[in-house]
Design an enzyme around this catalytic site. Structure first.
Site, PDB file in Angstrom:
ATOM      1  N   HIS A 125      14.052  49.074  11.827  1.00 12.18           N
ATOM      2  CA  HIS A 125      14.008  47.951  10.880  1.00 12.18           C
ATOM      3  C   HIS A 125      12.540  47.530  10.717  1.00 12.18           C
ATOM      4  O   HIS A 125      11.769  47.554  11.679  1.00 12.18           O
ATOM      5  CB  HIS A 125      14.860  46.781  11.390  1.00 12.18           C
ATOM      6  CG  HIS A 125      14.999  45.701  10.361  1.00 12.18           C
ATOM      7  ND1 HIS A 125      13.993  44.779  10.126  1.00 12.18           N
ATOM      8  CD2 HIS A 125      15.989  45.416   9.488  1.00 12.18           C
ATOM      9  CE1 HIS A 125      14.377  43.974   9.150  1.00 12.18           C
ATOM     10  NE2 HIS A 125      15.581  44.336   8.738  1.00 12.18           N
ATOM     11  N   GLU A 170      14.971  49.630   2.620  1.00  9.29           N
ATOM     12  CA  GLU A 170      14.663  48.197   2.579  1.00  9.29           C
ATOM     13  C   GLU A 170      13.179  47.994   2.277  1.00  9.29           C
ATOM     14  O   GLU A 170      12.354  48.007   3.197  1.00  9.29           O
ATOM     15  CB  GLU A 170      15.000  47.560   3.931  1.00  9.29           C
ATOM     16  CG  GLU A 170      16.454  47.688   4.326  1.00  9.29           C
ATOM     17  CD  GLU A 170      16.854  46.586   5.296  1.00  9.29           C
ATOM     18  OE1 GLU A 170      17.705  45.777   4.944  1.00  9.29           O
ATOM     19  OE2 GLU A 170      16.287  46.532   6.397  1.00  9.29           O
ATOM     20  N   ASN A 224      23.150  42.004   9.015  1.00  7.80           N
ATOM     21  CA  ASN A 224      22.185  41.965  10.115  1.00  7.80           C
ATOM     22  C   ASN A 224      21.903  40.496  10.450  1.00  7.80           C
ATOM     23  O   ASN A 224      21.269  39.795   9.669  1.00  7.80           O
ATOM     24  CB  ASN A 224      20.902  42.688   9.655  1.00  7.80           C
ATOM     25  CG  ASN A 224      19.792  42.628  10.675  1.00  7.80           C
ATOM     26  OD1 ASN A 224      19.997  42.193  11.809  1.00  7.80           O
ATOM     27  ND2 ASN A 224      18.605  43.072  10.274  1.00  7.80           N
TER      28      ASN A 224
HETATM   29  P1  PGA Z   1      17.471  39.819   3.752  1.00  7.22           P
HETATM   30  O1  PGA Z   1      17.249  40.819   4.990  1.00  7.22           O
HETATM   31  O2  PGA Z   1      18.802  40.161   3.146  1.00  7.22           O
HETATM   32  O3  PGA Z   1      17.438  38.454   4.368  1.00  7.22           O
HETATM   33  O4  PGA Z   1      16.365  40.071   2.810  1.00  7.22           O
HETATM   34  C1  PGA Z   1      17.650  42.165   4.923  1.00  7.22           C
HETATM   35  C2  PGA Z   1      17.293  42.876   6.199  1.00  7.22           C
HETATM   36  O5  PGA Z   1      16.243  42.602   6.773  1.00  7.22           O
HETATM   37  O6  PGA Z   1      18.064  43.742   6.667  1.00  7.22           O
END
Ligand code: PGA
Length: 247
Positions: free
Chosen positions: A87, A154, A6
């Site tokens: 998200h 997440e 992402n």
């Molecule tokens: P990060 O983000 O790997 O920078 O923690 C993950 C995401 O928000 O999909």
């Protein structure tokens, strides 16, 4: 394994294009299912032979008067068949509610798009021991048997902090999600080349969603290699278990 990157609001149109072209070459002869989610203004046009491109967000419309948004028509012109919904940054910064995420799911599922549906609790919810109920609420009304659905777990407290959730926490939460009926689950939150392998080794985890650590192509390729190794370990574990049963 599913390995998704992402970009958030990083990479320009030209840097996203060269990144995706190079990554597509790297993926020749690899079995991993790899996705990149560039910013909407940097979505590359055209076909890649191995790489899948997804949109980080779109509105539930074909087109119309929705200033600042894009709809299905724009995605289809770019041959985008994958979308991310819910998200935590969209939920927190842009006030996307469970109802809106559900409506987006219904709209894009009806169009047979592949959907990464993101869920995850904040620290207070985890400390209160209410993770299960919280995730159930976020998934209420989502057709979990939809065949093009990938759930991205997440935890908010692990996103962008450099501190991933512990393996036990990820494993237990994944079990909750599988019990709710989620078929494919990926983990996201401070995944990097050092921790990706052990996370993907967890039973029930089907891959990772990577933010910061995907911005550099070499780093991301390293994570894909970890995915390959983990897949091999899981396969040989299953093979040994089957052989053991036959004895
Ligand atoms: P990060 O983000 O790997 O920078 O923690 C993950 C995401 O928000 O999909």
């Amino acid at each position: 394994m599913i390995i998704a990157g992402n970009f958030k609001a990083n990479h320009t149109r030209s840097s996203a294009l060269s990144y995706c072209q190079e990554l597509d070459l790297f993926l020749q002869n690899k079995k991993e299912e790899v996705y990149i989610f560039p910013p909407n203004a940097s979505l590359p046009y055209g076909d890649f032979s191995c790489l899948n491109i997804g949109a980080q967000n779109a509105y539930l419309t074909e087109n119309g008067a929705f200033t600042g948004e894009i709809g299905l028509e724009q995605l289809q012109e770019l041959k985008i068949k994958t979308i991310m919904i819910g998200h935590s940054e969209r939920r927190a910064i842009f006030a996307e509610s469970n109802d809106l995420c559900r409506a987006k799911f219904d709209f894009f599922a009806q169009k047979e798009m592949k959907i990464f549906f993101c869920v995850g609790e904040n620290l207070a919810v985890r400390q209160e021991g209410k993770v299960g109920e919280f995730l159930q609420d976020q998934l209420a009304g989502i057709e979990l048997s939809y065949s093009h659905l990938i759930i991205a777990y997440e935890p908010i407290w692990a996103i962008g902090t450099g501190v991933s959730a512990g393996l036990e926490e990820i494993g237990q939460t994944c079990e909750i999600l599988k019990n709710l009926g989620c078929a494919r689950v990926v983990y996201g939150g401070s995944v990097n080349a050092n921790n990706a392998g052990e996370i993907m080794d967890l039973e029930g985890i089907d891959g990772v969603l990577v933010g910061g650590a995907c911005l550099d192509l070499e780093n991301f390729c390293q994570i894909i290699k970890e995915g390959e190794k983990s897949e091999m370990r899981k396969r040989s574990f299953i093979k040994q278990a089957v052989l053991g049963e036959k004895k």
